[in-house]
Every structure is written in C-alpha cells, then in structure tokens.
Design an enzyme around this catalytic site. Structure first.
Site, PDB file in Angstrom:
ATOM      1  N   ASP A  94       0.909  -1.139   0.000  1.00 39.27           N
ATOM      2  CA  ASP A  94       0.000   0.000   0.000  1.00 39.27           C
ATOM      3  C   ASP A  94       0.950   1.190   0.000  1.00 39.27           C
ATOM      4  OD1 ASP A  94      -1.526   2.253   0.855  1.00 39.27           O
ATOM      5  OD2 ASP A  94      -3.095   0.847   1.399  1.00 39.27           O
ATOM      6  N   HIS A  95       1.102   1.827  -1.153  1.00 38.99           N
ATOM      7  CA  HIS A  95       2.209   2.781  -1.253  1.00 38.99           C
ATOM      8  C   HIS A  95       2.031   3.989  -0.333  1.00 38.99           C
ATOM      9  CE1 HIS A  95      -0.351   4.988  -4.081  1.00 38.99           C
ATOM     10  NE2 HIS A  95       0.461   6.002  -3.947  1.00 38.99           N
TER      11      HIS A  95
ATOM     12  N   HIS B 147      -5.715   2.884   1.021  1.00 36.76           N
ATOM     13  CA  HIS B 147      -4.907   4.018   1.489  1.00 36.76           C
ATOM     14  C   HIS B 147      -5.535   4.768   2.671  1.00 36.76           C
ATOM     15  CE1 HIS B 147      -2.927   3.026  -2.124  1.00 36.76           C
ATOM     16  NE2 HIS B 147      -3.592   3.797  -2.946  1.00 36.76           N
TER      17      HIS B 147
HETATM   18  C1  BG6 Z   1      -3.381   4.803  -6.491  1.00 38.42           C
HETATM   19  C2  BG6 Z   1      -4.733   4.929  -7.108  1.00 38.42           C
HETATM   20  O1  BG6 Z   1      -3.329   3.697  -5.635  1.00 38.42           O
HETATM   21  O2  BG6 Z   1      -3.099   5.989  -5.769  1.00 38.42           O
HETATM   22  C3  BG6 Z   1      -4.827   6.139  -8.004  1.00 38.42           C
HETATM   23  O3  BG6 Z   1      -5.009   3.765  -7.877  1.00 38.42           O
HETATM   24  C4  BG6 Z   1      -4.398   7.383  -7.255  1.00 38.42           C
HETATM   25  O4  BG6 Z   1      -6.140   6.303  -8.525  1.00 38.42           O
HETATM   26  C5  BG6 Z   1      -3.069   7.152  -6.562  1.00 38.42           C
HETATM   27  O5  BG6 Z   1      -4.293   8.434  -8.187  1.00 38.42           O
HETATM   28  C6  BG6 Z   1      -2.713   8.307  -5.664  1.00 38.42           C
HETATM   29  O6  BG6 Z   1      -1.414   8.118  -5.198  1.00 38.42           O
HETATM   30  P1  BG6 Z   1      -0.430   9.338  -4.975  1.00 38.42           P
HETATM   31  O7  BG6 Z   1       0.789   8.748  -4.367  1.00 38.42           O
HETATM   32  O8  BG6 Z   1      -0.202   9.959  -6.310  1.00 38.42           O
HETATM   33  O9  BG6 Z   1      -1.175  10.263  -4.064  1.00 38.42           O
END
Ligand code: BG6
Length: 513
Positions: free
Chosen positions: A202-203, A265
C-alpha cells in the site's frame, strides 16, 4: 556522525520507525516489466536507491514480460523512463553502472518452461553477481495474472529458498474487489508463499509523513494524553487529486474511488491515527494494533445518510476545461462509478467513542493534497470564549503530501492595546527542517522488502477486514431497490453539495486545503 559516540546519528523523523535491518543482496524479478508501474515507479525507485548508495551493489533486476526484447532494449527503455520519472536527475555514470544490473527475461506467464529457464538464470546470477539465493518477486500485473505466475513459480520451486536465503513476493493492489475475491486471492497466494513471505503493497504507507504519524503520536509526550474522545471533537482525512481517470478506465470502471482509495490508502491512514500504542515496533505488533481499528469500525447500516457517492461532470481545472467522467476514453457513457466519496465513520472503542471521522476522496478536485486534521474540542465558554465570541478549535494538521509537514492551529493575542484574538499556526515543513529530500514511497518499500521488514505492508487480516467494512457500502449502492443516488459535481469543485451537507448536519465543515 555523532562525535561523542562515533555512531551514525539516527534521526527518528528521517529514518522512520526504527533503524532498518540491512537490505540484503537479491534478485528482484518484476512480472509485468513492460507495464506502467515498472516504468514510472519501480525502476526509477531502484535507480534512486542506487544513486543514494542505499542499494546493495549485487542487487539484480530481472524484468519478466511477454514481449520479445533484448537486455539492451529493455535497459534503453528503462533509462528513458527513469530520466522522465526519477525523483533526482539521472547521472550518466551512475545509470551506466546500475544498467549493468538490469536484465530481461521473455516468457508468457502461463509458460512453465519460461519459469524453468528463469530458475536457471537466477542460479547463474547468484554465482556471477553474489545475490546469495535471495529472490524478491514483484507482481506488477493485474490480479487475474497472479494464479498462473504463482503456479509456475511453485512448479519451478522458486517459492522456496535454500537454507539461509529467502524468497518473497510483493503484491500490488488492487487486492481483490470485495471480501470474497480478496480471500480467494489470499488463498491463491498462500498456495505458493506463506504469509511471512508475502508483502502487500500500500504505497501510502511508504510515504514519509504517513510513517511519521506513529513517531508524532508515540515519540512525543504531549499528544497521546489528548488523543481521545475527551479532547478530540472529530477527525478529517482528505485525499484530493486534480487528476481525472488518466486513461485507466479499464481498471477504474470496475473499481471506483471507494475501492481504489478508501479500502486501502485511507483506511491505512486511519489505522495509524486511531491505533493504540503497540507493545514494540515489531511488524506484527504494529499490524495487530492497526487491524483492531478496522475491526472496531461501525459497520455502515445507513449508507444513504453516512456516505456520499459522487462522479465528476464537465468543469475546469486550473482554468482549463476538462470533460465529464462519462466522456473520458473507454468510460461507459452511463457509468455510475464513483470518482468521489465522502463518509462519516465511527470507531467503536473507548478511545474514539462519539468522535466522528470524516473521510473524503476525489478525482478532479481543485487541488491535489492529502491531509489528516485532528480537530480538538473548543475551550470552555469562559474567559476568552464567551457565548458571543466563538474562538476556533485547535487543529493539528498532518500534511501527507505535498509540502509534507505538521501544523498546529492555536489562538493568540493580536499585538496591540486591545484584546483581540486570532488563530495562528505553528508549522513544521519537512522541506525546510531537514536538508534532505524525502525518498519516494516505493524506494522505502522496496528496501524494506529486501530487509524482511513487513511493517509498512498490509497483512492478510488487515486487507480482509477492510473489505468486510467496504462491502456493505458497495452492496447498498448496487441494491436493486432503494440504492442511494449518484451525486454529480463539476470538475474543479470540492465534490457534490451533499458532501458539505454531511458535515453541516453535524454542525461542522470540511477544512479548506
Ligand atoms: C493509487 C490509485 O493507488 O493511488 C490512483 O489507484 C491514485 O487512482 C493514486 O491516483 C494516488 O497516489 P499518490 O501517491 O499519487 O497520491
């Protein structure tokens, strides 16, 4: 260096939860090597780690994909995208050395033979490059590809490692589309890899400020005593994006904002804010506490009044006209997919009883930004806070991105001969307080997986509990009769009016980002 002790100085804010175990030399096999994630995130992250001297030199990257190409072709493509997407400018001499550690392996995911030749290749890499039999398999592919890959990894005995070595698998989201599919996916993964070999990405957990939530809460003595229903009025979590669906309709049409962002997230951020102090910083101690938060979430029975489901109509972002979601490429012109969700949640435990948690997430909002704000109760209505003067609440804002930092709003006397009170902000910015840029989330997460530290990865029960919470909402939305309607909002606005009404009903308003 700290002169007195000759020890490297470890700054808890910079280094995360604890000093990390040392990342070990390994082969990183990327399934889906020609895909977007590899181009935009994975290879640039590995390059940046190499450039910062964080990557063990033996680390070897093997791109695994169907298309025919040579190592050199693959290296050239990776160089091009790294130059485009890297956090820091690419330095020729570093890229040249790093590129020597990148290889390409052509095979279909369903071709057993391709995995046998992969096993031979990995054995050769171990000998030639010193990767010591350690393997990290990265699944940068759609979930319907997991099964053949896992089956063939097992058939080639690549799911097991020799004594003293390890084999791990990193799985990208989406991890299922509901509880049943997530369970099935877990079953499929666990047919080949045990839970302690499985790293679900989960980044958001790799983002610097997300990691800092626990440091803020548990390394400071002043917050924890206030962190409960007695002092906190409510919490807001917002993840806003100016971007639209960006050519990802194929995926997004089957997901929507609730599954794409909230299930993973936003609930992860909520867990970090809401969890009890863990007994230690062990990955499972932390995850044990996080999962309790999701388990304590009151199941949504009244979706109509507690959840707002929106979709963007045509509008403008930064003065430029943008089309409606339904007019985007490959989107069904009658699509009812959510590009915005606002929810009112309740954590049913002693700490959070009666503290509403408001979450909103949306695409095509006027600004991009993710933040958590903790709104404290008002000072009592005596002295400066009499009935006819209502002072603002104290608000602690954790800015996840951009401009990572923390601010605390409080009341202060305006200088002058009369008594005027205004809110002021104590503000900490990562950018100026530490002379070092934050690494990208993927850098931290890749390194953690190489070190065997699963703290920032979602455990099986966390994922399943999150789906158990989300499923009733999706079911209510898709009920044959009485399903709550979809609310449209112009692109470039802060979502449908109904989202404002959700808070207004409780006498509250969304914080302006
Ligand atoms: C991803 C989603 O996991 O996270 C995207 O699939 C979203 O829809 C993105 O845009 C947002 O990540 P970050 O790091 O750009 O805020």
């Amino acid at each position: 260096m700290n002169r007195a002790t000759d020890q490297p100085e470890v700054n808890p804010l910079r280094e995360g939860l604890a000093t990390r175990a040392v990342p070990q030399p390994c082969s990183v096999v990327i399934f889906g090597a020609t895909g977007d994630l590899t181009h935009r995130k994975l290879i640039p992250a590995l390059y940046n780690l190499a450039a910062d001297g964080e990557l063990p030199p033996a680390v070897t990257v093997i791109g695994f994909a169907r298309r025919q190409k040579s190592d050199d072709d693959f290296r050239r493509e990776m160089e091009e995208s790294t130059r485009k997407f890297s956090r820091q400018p690419v330095r020729d001499e570093i890229w040249k050395t790093f590129a020597q550690s990148i290889f390409y392996h052509q095979s279909d995911f369903a071709d057993e033979n391709g995995f046998k030749t992969l096993a031979d290749r990995l054995a050769r890499v171990d000998k030639e490059r010193g990767t010591r039999g350690n393997r990290l398999f990265y699944f940068a592919v759609a979930p319907d590809q997991f099964e053949p890959i896992l089956k063939n990894l097992k058939a080639a005995r690549l799911n097991q490692a020799a004594e003293g070595s390890w084999a791990r698998v990193i799985v990208e989201k989406p991890f299922g589309t509901d509880l049943a599919s997530a369970r099935e996916l877990n079953r499929v993964v666990h047919n080949s890899f045990a839970e302690n070999q499985t790293y679900r990405i989960d980044h958001f957990l790799g983002k610097e400020t997300a990691q800092n939530i626990l440091v803020l809460r548990f390394a400071n003595a002043i917050f924890e005593p206030l962190w409960n229903t007695r002092y906190i009025d409510h919490v807001q979590i917002t993840a806003a994006e100016t971007l639209g669906v960006e050519g990802r309709a194929g995926y997004y049409e089957t997901a929507g904002a609730l599954r794409d962002m909230v299930q993973n997230h936003l609930l992860q951020l909520l867990c970090l804010v809401g969890m009890e102090p863990p007994t230690d910083l062990d990955a499972d101690s932390i995850r044990d506490e996080k999962v309790k938060v999701v388990r304590s979430l009151r199941r949504m029975s009244d979706v109509e009044t507690t959840v707002v489901r929106g979709q963007y109509a045509a509008g403008a972002i930064n003065g430029k006209p943008v089309p409606a979601y339904r007019e985007e490429e490959n989107v069904d012109p009658k699509s009812t997919i959510d590009t915005f969700v606002a929810l009112r949640l309740q954590i049913d435990n002693w700490r959070w009883a009666d503290v509403p948690i408001y979450m909103r997430v949306g695409k095509r909002l006027p600004k991009s930004g993710t933040e958590i704000s903790v709104h404290f109760k008002k000072a009592p209505a005596v002295l400066f806070n009499k009935e006819n003067v209502t002072l603002d609440q104290n608000v602690l804002v954790i800015r996840i991105q951009p401009d990572e930092g923390i601010s605390l709003r409080m009341q202060a006397k305006v200088p002058g001969t009369s008594l005027r009170i205004e809110p002021v902000k104590m503000d900490f910015h990562y950018g100026t307080s530490f002379g070092k840029a934050s690494p990208e989330a993927y850098e931290r997460l890749l390194l953690d997986a190489m070190s065997g530290d699963a703290t920032l990865f979602a455990r099986r029960d966390e994922v399943e509990e999150a789906w158990a919470f989300i499923d009733p909402i999706e079911e209510a939305w898709h009920a044959k009769t009485g399903a709550p309607g979809l609310c449209f909002y112009p692109a470039g606005s802060w979502g449908p009016n109904e989202a404002d009404e959700l808070l207004a009903r409780d006498g509250r308003a969304w914080r302006r980002l």
